[in-house]
Design an enzyme around this catalytic site. Structure first.
Site, PDB file in Angstrom:
ATOM      1  N   GLY A  12      22.020   0.194 -24.987  1.00 17.64           N
ATOM      2  CA  GLY A  12      22.795  -0.981 -25.382  1.00 17.64           C
ATOM      3  C   GLY A  12      22.242  -2.265 -24.798  1.00 17.64           C
ATOM      4  N   ASP A  13      22.754  -3.388 -25.336  1.00 20.13           N
ATOM      5  CA  ASP A  13      22.392  -4.725 -24.841  1.00 20.13           C
ATOM      6  C   ASP A  13      20.908  -5.037 -24.979  1.00 20.13           C
ATOM      7  OD1 ASP A  13      25.099  -4.918 -24.003  1.00 20.13           O
ATOM      8  OD2 ASP A  13      24.585  -3.794 -22.202  1.00 20.13           O
ATOM      9  N   LYS A  16      20.119  -6.903 -29.982  1.00 16.36           N
ATOM     10  CA  LYS A  16      20.181  -6.613 -31.427  1.00 16.36           C
ATOM     11  C   LYS A  16      20.575  -7.851 -32.225  1.00 16.36           C
ATOM     12  CE  LYS A  16      23.045  -3.199 -30.321  1.00 16.36           C
ATOM     13  NZ  LYS A  16      22.858  -2.870 -28.891  1.00 16.36           N
ATOM     14  N   GLY A  17      21.473  -8.652 -31.638  1.00 16.93           N
ATOM     15  CA  GLY A  17      21.957  -9.854 -32.318  1.00 16.93           C
ATOM     16  C   GLY A  17      20.838 -10.851 -32.606  1.00 16.93           C
ATOM     17  N   LYS A  18      19.905 -10.911 -31.709  1.00 19.59           N
ATOM     18  CA  LYS A  18      18.776 -11.835 -31.871  1.00 19.59           C
ATOM     19  C   LYS A  18      17.938 -11.437 -33.096  1.00 19.59           C
ATOM     20  CE  LYS A  18      15.242 -14.357 -29.858  1.00 19.59           C
ATOM     21  NZ  LYS A  18      15.236 -15.567 -29.096  1.00 19.59           N
ATOM     22  N   GLY A  40      29.250  -6.136 -27.329  1.00 22.23           N
ATOM     23  CA  GLY A  40      29.313  -7.543 -26.959  1.00 22.23           C
ATOM     24  C   GLY A  40      28.014  -8.224 -27.309  1.00 22.23           C
ATOM     25  N   HIS A  41      28.071  -9.211 -28.178  1.00 24.74           N
ATOM     26  CA  HIS A  41      26.863  -9.992 -28.395  1.00 24.74           C
ATOM     27  C   HIS A  41      27.186 -11.468 -28.317  1.00 24.74           C
ATOM     28  CE1 HIS A  41      27.728  -7.294 -31.888  1.00 24.74           C
ATOM     29  NE2 HIS A  41      28.426  -8.351 -32.208  1.00 24.74           N
ATOM     30  N   GLN A 224      26.193  -0.692 -29.782  1.00 25.89           N
ATOM     31  CA  GLN A 224      25.807   0.355 -28.841  1.00 25.89           C
ATOM     32  C   GLN A 224      24.360   0.791 -29.102  1.00 25.89           C
ATOM     33  OE1 GLN A 224      29.226   0.911 -30.352  1.00 25.89           O
ATOM     34  NE2 GLN A 224      29.668  -0.493 -28.703  1.00 25.89           N
ATOM     35  N   THR A 300      30.933  -7.834 -22.253  1.00 27.73           N
ATOM     36  CA  THR A 300      32.292  -7.359 -22.526  1.00 27.73           C
ATOM     37  C   THR A 300      33.114  -7.247 -21.251  1.00 27.73           C
ATOM     38  OG1 THR A 300      31.489  -6.179 -24.460  1.00 27.73           O
ATOM     39  CG2 THR A 300      33.610  -5.497 -23.616  1.00 27.73           C
TER      40      THR A 300
HETATM   41  P1  IMO Z   1      26.361  -3.333 -27.270  1.00 27.86           P
HETATM   42  O1  IMO Z   1      26.712  -3.346 -28.720  1.00 27.86           O
HETATM   43  C1  IMO Z   1      26.201  -1.384 -23.384  1.00 27.86           C
HETATM   44  C2  IMO Z   1      29.006   1.988 -22.696  1.00 27.86           C
HETATM   45  C3  IMO Z   1      30.061   1.717 -21.634  1.00 27.86           C
HETATM   46  C4  IMO Z   1      30.268   3.131 -21.098  1.00 27.86           C
HETATM   47  C5  IMO Z   1      30.137   3.988 -22.348  1.00 27.86           C
HETATM   48  C6  IMO Z   1      31.464   4.414 -22.959  1.00 27.86           C
HETATM   49  O2  IMO Z   1      26.662  -4.611 -26.550  1.00 27.86           O
HETATM   50  O3  IMO Z   1      24.970  -2.859 -27.041  1.00 27.86           O
HETATM   51  P2  IMO Z   1      33.303   3.103 -24.356  1.00 27.86           P
HETATM   52  O4  IMO Z   1      34.181   1.934 -23.976  1.00 27.86           O
HETATM   53  O5  IMO Z   1      32.424   2.839 -25.523  1.00 27.86           O
HETATM   54  O6  IMO Z   1      34.078   4.375 -24.486  1.00 27.86           O
HETATM   55  O7  IMO Z   1      32.337   3.307 -23.069  1.00 27.86           O
HETATM   56  O8  IMO Z   1      29.395   3.226 -23.277  1.00 27.86           O
HETATM   57  N1  IMO Z   1      28.936   0.969 -23.765  1.00 27.86           N
HETATM   58  C7  IMO Z   1      27.991  -0.005 -23.848  1.00 27.86           C
HETATM   59  N2  IMO Z   1      26.989  -0.348 -23.008  1.00 27.86           N
HETATM   60  N3  IMO Z   1      26.340  -2.058 -24.543  1.00 27.86           N
HETATM   61  C8  IMO Z   1      27.315  -1.720 -25.418  1.00 27.86           C
HETATM   62  O9  IMO Z   1      27.407  -2.277 -26.637  1.00 27.86           O
HETATM   63  C9  IMO Z   1      28.227  -0.676 -25.073  1.00 27.86           C
HETATM   64  N4  IMO Z   1      29.303  -0.116 -25.659  1.00 27.86           N
HETATM   65  C10 IMO Z   1      29.712   0.893 -24.870  1.00 27.86           C
HETATM   66  O10 IMO Z   1      29.581   0.847 -20.648  1.00 27.86           O
HETATM   67  O11 IMO Z   1      29.221   3.480 -20.233  1.00 27.86           O
HETATM   68 MG    MG Z   2      26.941  -4.895 -24.558  1.00 34.29          MG
END
Ligand code: IMO
Ligand code: MG
Length: 408
Positions: A12-13, A16-18, A40-41, A224, A300
């Site tokens: 994650g992170d 992707k938004g970019k 979160g983006h 994610q 987030t």
């Molecule tokens: P983006 O879209 C990074 C992680 C959480 C946790 C695990 C489970 O910004 O890349 P959840 O609340 O989904 O049941 O948590 O997944 N997690 C992310 N980590 N970026 C995200 O989204 C995430 N969405 C969930 O930190 O370890």
């Molecule tokens: Mg995130």
């Protein structure tokens, strides 16, 4: 009929938004297909303001695209409405939003259970975002979920909520010693959301099929990432959905044969939020460098992200699993100023060299990265727009990533 899938190749992170942003005006539809407001983006609105989105795809900012929240998403209506309002206030046209009637709703008992279950897990906790994601998907699979379309039928909404709370309130009260959720107050709250969301609720599948038939470009924007995938990630330290490319078909209702491109996004290093194995994780000054220079704090939850070196085993796994056609590497500039930049090219597990993800989580926990050391660079590369503008050492580092077996 081009459908493009955009996914995260790590935890994650990845930015992707970019990438969505750069595809920009070529996209007619931008669809979210999994997850919820755990994502979160940070996006920059047309007037230059920074704004964090959690449920809306980051493509909501592409001025002409229809914004779709697919059936595979779990929707917290309160969060969605606040994002609709936030975007509208900043002059973004939100009348382009369509929400699948088959998407599931996050209800108050999901949020309550997410938090209390994590507390009870203690040191074994997943480190969830506490937004009710896992419990909402759990109810979906258990066939006791409440869907967006149920908002349009107050009788059904009440019947389903009463049925769910008959069990969940017992669990909240008797197992976790929490207050029970009130049916009437919840119905009242959700019927207010229903009135506001009604104009956006649609049969999104047919809409997307028609778009593909016309030859429009549909971007399936993943939230994610691969290693957080329920089936393919580091279970149980995953999210409760399928962010991988296969999940895009299920979560948007489009056929696999419509997909023409799979773009994966990876940082030039690695980060992870929450618990779970992470072979290249750093606990030293280099880790601090990545966190500080890369601003690695969650959008987030504000949590510090765990940081480590680029992992080619993870990259290879993601590329093969998702059928990646294009790999985007982000945040290379964060590595500037490090004397050496190690690149993990394989693991050693129980004295053996492995190049692919091991079968068991236990082995993955015991994987020791095998590093290739690369000389760093000090030149500012934030203004570089072409490969030729990069210092030799940065170019060599990227080339070595490209040379890893089975990357596109
Ligand atoms: P983006 O879209 C990074 C992680 C959480 C946790 C695990 C489970 O910004 O890349 P959840 O609340 O989904 O049941 O948590 O997944 N997690 C992310 N980590 N970026 C995200 O989204 C995430 N969405 C969930 O930190 O370890
Ligand atoms: Mg995130």
């Amino acid at each position: 009929m081009p459908a493009i899938v955009l996914i995260g190749a790590q935890w994650g992170d990845e930015g992707k938004g970019k990438v969505t942003d750069q595809l920009g005006e070529r996209v007619d539809y931008v669809v979210r297909y999994s997850g919820g407001n755990n994502a979160g983006h940070t996006v920059i609105t047309p007037d230059g303001q920074k704004y964090a989105l959690h449920l809306m795809p980051s493509g909501a900012l592409s001025p002409n695209a229809v914004i779709v929240i697919g059936n595979g998403v779990v929707v917290d209506p309160k969060v969605l409405l606040s994002e609709i309002d936030g975007l509208a206030e900043r002059g973004v046209d939100v009348s382009r939003l369509r929400i699948s009637g088959d998407a599931h709703l996050i209800m108050p008992h999901h949020r309550a259970l997410d938090r209390v279950v994590e507390r009870y897990l203690g040191s074994s906790r997943i480190g969830t975002t506490g937004r009710g994601i896992g419990p909402a998907y759990g109810d979906k699979v258990a066939r006791m979920g409440i869907r967006v379309q149920d908002l349009l039928d107050p009788g059904i909404l009440r019947k389903k909520l009463e049925l769910a709370l008959r069990e969940k309130n017992q669990v909240l009260f008797k197992v976790y010693n929490r207050k029970a959720i009130d049916v009437d107050a919840t119905i009242e709250e959700y019927l207010e959301y229903a009135e506001r969301l009604r104009p956006y609720i649609a049969e999104t599948r047919v809409m997307l099929w028609d778009a593909l038939d016309r030859g429009d470009t549909v971007l399936l924007e993943g939230a994610q990432a691969t290693m957080l995938d329920m089936d393919h990630g580091t279970y149980p330290f995953v999210t409760s959905s399928n962010p991988t490319a296969g999940g895009a078909c299920v979560g948007a209702g489009i056929p696999p044969t419509a997909i023409t491109k799979v773009i994966a996004v990876s940082k030039a290093y690695t980060t992870r939020v929450g618990s779970g194995p992470f072979p290249t994780e750093l606990f030293d000054d280099n880790g601090q460098h990545l966190r500080k220079v890369g601003h690695e704090y969650g959008t987030t939850t504000g949590r510090e992200r765990r940081c480590g070196w680029f992992d080619a085993v993870v990259a290879r796994y993601s590329c093969r699993l998702n059928g990646v056609t294009d790999l985007v590497i982000t945040k290379l500039d964060v590595l500037t100023g490090l004397p050496t930049v190690p690149l993990c090219v394989g693991y050693e597990i129980n004295g053996k060299r492995v190049d692919d993800m091991p079968m068991t989580q236990t082995d993955f926990h015991h994987a020791t990265p095998i590093y290739e050391e690369h000389d760093g660079w000090w030149e500012d590369i934030t203004k570089a727009r072409t490969e030729a503008e990069l210092p030799d050492n940065a170019r060599r580092y990227i080339a070595r990533i490209e040379e890893q077996p089975r990357l596109p």
